[in-house]
Design a protein around this motif. Sequence first.
Motif, PDB file in Angstrom:
ATOM      1  N   GLU A 119       0.821  -1.210   0.000  1.00 54.92           N
ATOM      2  CA  GLU A 119       0.000   0.000   0.000  1.00 54.92           C
ATOM      3  C   GLU A 119       0.853   1.257   0.000  1.00 54.92           C
ATOM      4  N   MET A 120       1.963   1.215   0.715  1.00 60.35           N
ATOM      5  CA  MET A 120       2.863   2.361   0.711  1.00 60.35           C
ATOM      6  C   MET A 120       3.436   2.562  -0.684  1.00 60.35           C
ATOM      7  N   TYR A 121       3.746   1.474  -1.384  1.00 61.69           N
ATOM      8  CA  TYR A 121       4.247   1.567  -2.762  1.00 61.69           C
ATOM      9  C   TYR A 121       3.181   2.178  -3.664  1.00 61.69           C
ATOM     10  N   ASN A 122       1.933   1.774  -3.479  1.00 62.45           N
ATOM     11  CA  ASN A 122       0.859   2.289  -4.326  1.00 62.45           C
ATOM     12  C   ASN A 122       0.555   3.753  -4.061  1.00 62.45           C
ATOM     13  N   GLU A 123       0.693   4.179  -2.824  1.00 59.78           N
ATOM     14  CA  GLU A 123       0.321   5.548  -2.478  1.00 59.78           C
ATOM     15  C   GLU A 123       1.409   6.561  -2.795  1.00 59.78           C
ATOM     16  N   SER A 124       2.659   6.250  -2.490  1.00 58.73           N
ATOM     17  CA  SER A 124       3.730   7.219  -2.717  1.00 58.73           C
ATOM     18  C   SER A 124       5.016   6.485  -3.066  1.00 58.73           C
ATOM     19  N   HIS A 125       5.422   6.592  -4.320  1.00 59.06           N
ATOM     20  CA  HIS A 125       6.671   5.955  -4.735  1.00 59.06           C
ATOM     21  C   HIS A 125       7.874   6.636  -4.082  1.00 59.06           C
ATOM     22  N   LEU A 126       7.764   7.937  -3.869  1.00 62.26           N
ATOM     23  CA  LEU A 126       8.882   8.663  -3.258  1.00 62.26           C
ATOM     24  C   LEU A 126       9.099   8.221  -1.812  1.00 62.26           C
ATOM     25  N   PHE A 127       8.022   8.146  -1.032  1.00 64.03           N
ATOM     26  CA  PHE A 127       8.155   7.721   0.361  1.00 64.03           C
ATOM     27  C   PHE A 127       8.634   6.269   0.427  1.00 64.03           C
ATOM     28  N   PHE A 128       8.126   5.428  -0.486  1.00 62.97           N
ATOM     29  CA  PHE A 128       8.563   4.037  -0.554  1.00 62.97           C
ATOM     30  C   PHE A 128      10.069   3.969  -0.825  1.00 62.97           C
ATOM     31  N   ALA A 129      10.552   4.787  -1.773  1.00 63.53           N
ATOM     32  CA  ALA A 129      11.977   4.775  -2.104  1.00 63.53           C
ATOM     33  C   ALA A 129      12.823   5.261  -0.935  1.00 63.53           C
ATOM     34  N   ILE A 130      12.361   6.323  -0.272  1.00 63.08           N
ATOM     35  CA  ILE A 130      13.133   6.857   0.864  1.00 63.08           C
ATOM     36  C   ILE A 130      13.194   5.838   1.993  1.00 63.08           C
ATOM     37  N   LEU A 131      12.057   5.216   2.307  1.00 64.53           N
ATOM     38  CA  LEU A 131      12.044   4.222   3.383  1.00 64.53           C
ATOM     39  C   LEU A 131      12.873   2.992   3.019  1.00 64.53           C
ATOM     40  N   THR A 132      12.829   2.587   1.761  1.00 60.49           N
ATOM     41  CA  THR A 132      13.641   1.457   1.324  1.00 60.49           C
ATOM     42  C   THR A 132      15.123   1.773   1.455  1.00 60.49           C
ATOM     43  N   MET A 133      15.521   2.986   1.060  1.00 60.41           N
ATOM     44  CA  MET A 133      16.933   3.359   1.177  1.00 60.41           C
ATOM     45  C   MET A 133      17.368   3.460   2.628  1.00 60.41           C
ATOM     46  N   ALA A 134      16.447   3.758   3.533  1.00 58.76           N
ATOM     47  CA  ALA A 134      16.802   3.817   4.954  1.00 58.76           C
ATOM     48  C   ALA A 134      16.878   2.421   5.552  1.00 58.76           C
ATOM     49  N   ILE A 135      16.045   1.511   5.092  1.00 56.63           N
ATOM     50  CA  ILE A 135      15.978   0.167   5.676  1.00 56.63           C
ATOM     51  C   ILE A 135      17.118  -0.728   5.199  1.00 56.63           C
ATOM     52  N   ILE A 136      17.535  -0.586   3.954  1.00 57.99           N
ATOM     53  CA  ILE A 136      18.538  -1.496   3.394  1.00 57.99           C
ATOM     54  C   ILE A 136      19.854  -1.490   4.182  1.00 57.99           C
ATOM     55  N   PRO A 137      20.434  -0.349   4.565  1.00 59.04           N
ATOM     56  CA  PRO A 137      21.667  -0.406   5.370  1.00 59.04           C
ATOM     57  C   PRO A 137      21.457  -1.049   6.734  1.00 59.04           C
ATOM     58  N   VAL A 138      20.308  -0.816   7.345  1.00 58.79           N
ATOM     59  CA  VAL A 138      20.033  -1.418   8.657  1.00 58.79           C
ATOM     60  C   VAL A 138      19.957  -2.939   8.525  1.00 58.79           C
ATOM     61  N   VAL A 139      19.255  -3.418   7.512  1.00 55.42           N
ATOM     62  CA  VAL A 139      19.151  -4.861   7.295  1.00 55.42           C
ATOM     63  C   VAL A 139      20.525  -5.444   6.960  1.00 55.42           C
ATOM     64  N   GLY A 140      21.325  -4.705   6.188  1.00 52.73           N
ATOM     65  CA  GLY A 140      22.683  -5.160   5.870  1.00 52.73           C
ATOM     66  C   GLY A 140      23.543  -5.296   7.115  1.00 52.73           C
ATOM     67  N   CYS A 141      23.433  -4.339   8.029  1.00 56.54           N
ATOM     68  CA  CYS A 141      24.201  -4.425   9.280  1.00 56.54           C
ATOM     69  C   CYS A 141      23.741  -5.608  10.122  1.00 56.54           C
ATOM     70  N   ILE A 142      22.436  -5.821  10.180  1.00 55.26           N
ATOM     71  CA  ILE A 142      21.912  -6.949  10.969  1.00 55.26           C
ATOM     72  C   ILE A 142      22.379  -8.270  10.373  1.00 55.26           C
ATOM     73  N   LEU A 143      22.300  -8.414   9.048  1.00 56.32           N
ATOM     74  CA  LEU A 143      22.748  -9.660   8.416  1.00 56.32           C
ATOM     75  C   LEU A 143      24.258  -9.857   8.576  1.00 56.32           C
ATOM     76  N   GLY A 144      25.031  -8.768   8.507  1.00 57.53           N
ATOM     77  CA  GLY A 144      26.472  -8.876   8.721  1.00 57.53           C
ATOM     78  C   GLY A 144      26.797  -9.308  10.132  1.00 57.53           C
TER      79      GLY A 144
END
Length: 101
Positions: A54-79
């Motif tokens: 739903e977030m993707y459908n409503e705002s691609h910009l907010f989806f992109a910003i949140l995705t860019m914020a989450i990816i480094p955090v997930v990378g640190c957790i997996l590392g």
Amino acid sequence: MKKMQRLWTWLAGCALMVAALPGMALAAGGGKVANVVVVADTRKLDGILYWWAEMYNESHLFFAILTMAIIPVVGCILGWLADVVMTHMGIDLRHRELSEK
């Protein structure tokens, strides 16, 4: 020498063909163009996946910003998890000696 000349001719022809294909595809279209709407299908989703879609459908910009914020955090957790697993396996990467001198 002649083989190299053929190879360069072939490579240049391929490069020109790849460059010309999108223009040819656009020129071949003709007629009315239907608008394409890109949305996520949320019919079979629930929970966090539904929220994410739903977030993707409503705002691609907010989806992109949140995705860019989450990816480094997930990378640190997996590392960190990979480090814990390797430590339990006996692989110590923190105190290794350099063998390349």
